[in-house]
Design a protein around this motif. Structure first.
Motif, PDB file in Angstrom:
ATOM      1  N   ILE A 244       0.837  -1.210   0.000  1.00  0.00           N
ATOM      2  CA  ILE A 244       0.000   0.000   0.000  1.00  0.00           C
ATOM      3  C   ILE A 244       0.869   1.256   0.000  1.00  0.00           C
ATOM      4  N   ILE A 245       1.898   1.284   0.840  1.00  0.00           N
ATOM      5  CA  ILE A 245       2.756   2.465   0.892  1.00  0.00           C
ATOM      6  C   ILE A 245       3.455   2.673  -0.448  1.00  0.00           C
ATOM      7  N   ASP A 246       3.870   1.592  -1.075  1.00  0.00           N
ATOM      8  CA  ASP A 246       4.428   1.686  -2.419  1.00  0.00           C
ATOM      9  C   ASP A 246       3.391   2.266  -3.391  1.00  0.00           C
ATOM     10  N   TYR A 247       2.161   1.810  -3.271  1.00  0.00           N
ATOM     11  CA  TYR A 247       1.063   2.288  -4.128  1.00  0.00           C
ATOM     12  C   TYR A 247       0.801   3.779  -3.890  1.00  0.00           C
ATOM     13  N   LEU A 248       0.842   4.213  -2.637  1.00  0.00           N
ATOM     14  CA  LEU A 248       0.584   5.613  -2.306  1.00  0.00           C
ATOM     15  C   LEU A 248       1.616   6.558  -2.921  1.00  0.00           C
ATOM     16  N   ILE A 249       2.820   6.057  -3.123  1.00  0.00           N
ATOM     17  CA  ILE A 249       3.866   6.882  -3.722  1.00  0.00           C
ATOM     18  C   ILE A 249       3.502   7.272  -5.151  1.00  0.00           C
ATOM     19  N   TYR A 250       2.942   6.332  -5.883  1.00  0.00           N
ATOM     20  CA  TYR A 250       2.715   6.547  -7.316  1.00  0.00           C
ATOM     21  C   TYR A 250       1.298   7.008  -7.660  1.00  0.00           C
ATOM     22  N   GLU A 251       0.331   6.700  -6.795  1.00  0.00           N
ATOM     23  CA  GLU A 251      -1.069   7.013  -7.101  1.00  0.00           C
ATOM     24  C   GLU A 251      -1.372   8.463  -6.721  1.00  0.00           C
ATOM     25  N   LYS A 252      -1.397   9.315  -7.722  1.00  0.00           N
ATOM     26  CA  LYS A 252      -1.534  10.758  -7.482  1.00  0.00           C
ATOM     27  C   LYS A 252      -2.893  11.155  -6.916  1.00  0.00           C
ATOM     28  N   SER A 253      -3.904  10.301  -7.076  1.00  0.00           N
ATOM     29  CA  SER A 253      -5.231  10.635  -6.560  1.00  0.00           C
ATOM     30  C   SER A 253      -5.326  10.455  -5.052  1.00  0.00           C
ATOM     31  N   MET A 254      -4.333   9.792  -4.463  1.00  0.00           N
ATOM     32  CA  MET A 254      -4.353   9.525  -3.029  1.00  0.00           C
ATOM     33  C   MET A 254      -3.729  10.681  -2.261  1.00  0.00           C
ATOM     34  N   HIS A 255      -4.528  11.294  -1.400  1.00  0.00           N
ATOM     35  CA  HIS A 255      -4.012  12.356  -0.538  1.00  0.00           C
ATOM     36  C   HIS A 255      -4.873  12.427   0.718  1.00  0.00           C
ATOM     37  N   GLY A 256      -4.355  13.078   1.734  1.00  0.00           N
ATOM     38  CA  GLY A 256      -5.075  13.131   3.006  1.00  0.00           C
ATOM     39  C   GLY A 256      -5.030  11.787   3.727  1.00  0.00           C
ATOM     40  N   PRO A 257      -5.930  11.553   4.680  1.00  0.00           N
ATOM     41  CA  PRO A 257      -5.924  10.304   5.439  1.00  0.00           C
ATOM     42  C   PRO A 257      -6.282   9.100   4.573  1.00  0.00           C
ATOM     43  N   VAL A 258      -5.532   8.018   4.750  1.00  0.00           N
ATOM     44  CA  VAL A 258      -5.814   6.748   4.079  1.00  0.00           C
ATOM     45  C   VAL A 258      -5.684   5.637   5.122  1.00  0.00           C
TER      46      VAL A 258
ATOM     47  N   LEU B 255     -12.504   0.794   8.214  1.00  0.00           N
ATOM     48  CA  LEU B 255     -12.611   0.298   6.846  1.00  0.00           C
ATOM     49  C   LEU B 255     -11.743   1.124   5.892  1.00  0.00           C
ATOM     50  N   PRO B 256     -11.054   0.465   4.951  1.00  0.00           N
ATOM     51  CA  PRO B 256     -10.162   1.163   4.022  1.00  0.00           C
ATOM     52  C   PRO B 256     -10.911   1.662   2.783  1.00  0.00           C
ATOM     53  N   SER B 257     -11.845   2.557   2.979  1.00  0.00           N
ATOM     54  CA  SER B 257     -12.747   2.981   1.901  1.00  0.00           C
ATOM     55  C   SER B 257     -12.010   3.523   0.680  1.00  0.00           C
ATOM     56  N   LYS B 258     -11.018   4.376   0.904  1.00  0.00           N
ATOM     57  CA  LYS B 258     -10.300   4.960  -0.233  1.00  0.00           C
ATOM     58  C   LYS B 258      -9.605   3.883  -1.061  1.00  0.00           C
ATOM     59  N   LEU B 259      -8.980   2.931  -0.397  1.00  0.00           N
ATOM     60  CA  LEU B 259      -8.285   1.869  -1.121  1.00  0.00           C
ATOM     61  C   LEU B 259      -9.270   0.963  -1.848  1.00  0.00           C
ATOM     62  N   LEU B 260     -10.425   0.709  -1.230  1.00  0.00           N
ATOM     63  CA  LEU B 260     -11.425  -0.153  -1.857  1.00  0.00           C
ATOM     64  C   LEU B 260     -12.030   0.494  -3.103  1.00  0.00           C
ATOM     65  N   HIS B 261     -11.985   1.808  -3.163  1.00  0.00           N
ATOM     66  CA  HIS B 261     -12.502   2.521  -4.332  1.00  0.00           C
ATOM     67  C   HIS B 261     -11.385   2.912  -5.289  1.00  0.00           C
ATOM     68  N   SER B 262     -10.224   2.314  -5.114  1.00  0.00           N
ATOM     69  CA  SER B 262      -9.082   2.585  -5.979  1.00  0.00           C
ATOM     70  C   SER B 262      -8.741   1.312  -6.753  1.00  0.00           C
ATOM     71  N   SER B 263      -7.622   1.349  -7.448  1.00  0.00           N
ATOM     72  CA  SER B 263      -7.184   0.184  -8.222  1.00  0.00           C
ATOM     73  C   SER B 263      -6.336  -0.777  -7.397  1.00  0.00           C
ATOM     74  N   PHE B 264      -6.127  -0.470  -6.116  1.00  0.00           N
ATOM     75  CA  PHE B 264      -5.303  -1.340  -5.277  1.00  0.00           C
ATOM     76  C   PHE B 264      -6.031  -2.660  -4.989  1.00  0.00           C
ATOM     77  N   SER B 265      -5.277  -3.754  -4.996  1.00  0.00           N
ATOM     78  CA  SER B 265      -5.841  -5.075  -4.717  1.00  0.00           C
ATOM     79  C   SER B 265      -5.127  -5.691  -3.525  1.00  0.00           C
ATOM     80  N   PHE B 266      -5.885  -6.036  -2.492  1.00  0.00           N
ATOM     81  CA  PHE B 266      -5.306  -6.641  -1.290  1.00  0.00           C
ATOM     82  C   PHE B 266      -4.867  -8.077  -1.577  1.00  0.00           C
TER      83      PHE B 266
END
Length: 301
Positions: A210-224, A276-287
């Motif tokens: 996830i932290i790796d994903y947060l580096i590249y995913e420009k739409s992610m900002h604020g609390p996650v 709940l990880p709402s932002k990640l669930l609505h993103s392209s990240f896959s657990f």
């Protein structure tokens, strides 16, 4: 890519450092220890009064900043002195790393600020998403609230800021799970307090991903929220653990017993929250480990 990191020698930090090094990134790791170079890692002594690390890093190109530094909250009893160290260490390190960033000639693209789901406080009924406000009903929630607000000192408009609210990280050799396994190894596992308290957990490998994903995913900002999509109660966690280990689930640990042993820190296991990880669930990240059984089965191999 050049990554500046604090807390790189901690539980999560070490896993991140190994991950980034395998990818070929250059790492500047802020440490209380001696400055040294090990391959792609450069350890830089910091938080001394002279602030030498600020000048030293000012001419370096830093693409990413990850701030995870802070006194471990789960180690030792919460004496007044320990609580002061927990809070002060987070504020001091965050202010210093922001000062480092302010002096960089070329600003990083993203600043990832570590935090914890303890921010939300404790509740058996509420469900918390990345946009929920804190209940401020516990020491961890107060610490996280102050810690996150310290990020306001970083007001550069071109730096994307992410607050990584990390859940209960599962790993078989460190952290919560390593301690929880002990009674099961002696055939004495069982209900902790009421068993109804939520554990909003996450596998260590997914934290790194996830932290790796947060580096590249420009739409992610604020609390996650860095938690798995399926939080469980402590009772569910215990039953699953007993099932995988083929051990009984019978010995109850009362809240009174736990509080007598650990003092105020007992809330870390006797209380909980459903996050709940709402932002990640609505993103392209896959657990990779979305369920507790899949995570524990992997970790108990």
């Amino acid at each position: 890519m050049n990554i500046l990191m604090s807390g790189g020698t901690g539980f999560i930090g070490r896993a991140l450092v190994d991950h980034f090094e395998k990818q070929g990134h250059t790492l500047y790791i802020l440490t209380r220890g001696q400055s040294r170079v090990e391959g792609l890692r450069e350890y830089i002594h910091w938080l001394s009064e002279d602030g030498d690390e600020i000048d030293y890093l000012s001419h370096r190109k830093i693409d990413v900043v990850i701030n995870l530094a802070g006194e471990p909250i789960g180690r030792g009893r919460w004496t007044p002195e320990k609580k002061e160290r927990i809070l002060h260490s987070r504020i001091e390190s965050t202010k210093r790393i922001i000062e480092i960033v302010k002096h960089l000639k070329e600003k990083p693209v993203v600043f990832i600020q570590g935090s914890a789901i303890g921010y939300y406080g404790y509740s058996e009924n509420d469900r918390f998403t990345d946009r929920s406000l804190s209940l401020l009903n516990s020491f961890p929630s107060e610490v996280c609230d102050i810690w996150e607000n310290t990020l306001h000192y970083l007001n550069h408009p071109d730096i994307r800021k992410v607050i990584a609210r990390i859940g209960t990280v599962l790993h078989s050799k460190e952290g919560f799970l390593a301690k929880a396994l002990l009674p099961y190894r002696f055939w004495a596992g069982g209900k902790i307090a009421t068993g109804n308290q939520f554990v909003s957990w996450i596998h260590l490998e997914d934290v790194v991903r996830i932290i790796d994903y947060l580096i590249y995913e420009k739409s992610m900002h604020g609390p996650v929220n860095l938690t798995a999509p399926h939080p469980v109660t402590m009772d569910e966690l215990g039953h699953t653990l007993a099932s995988i280990m083929r051990r009984p689930y019978w010995f109850p640990f009362s809240e009174w017993m736990i509080r007598r042993t650990f003092g105020e820190k007992s809330v870390l296991v006797t209380k909980g929250s459903c996050v709940l990880p709402s932002k990640l669930l609505h993103s392209s990240f896959s657990f990779q480990y979305p369920t507790i059984r899949k995570a524990l089965s992997n970790l108990m191999q």
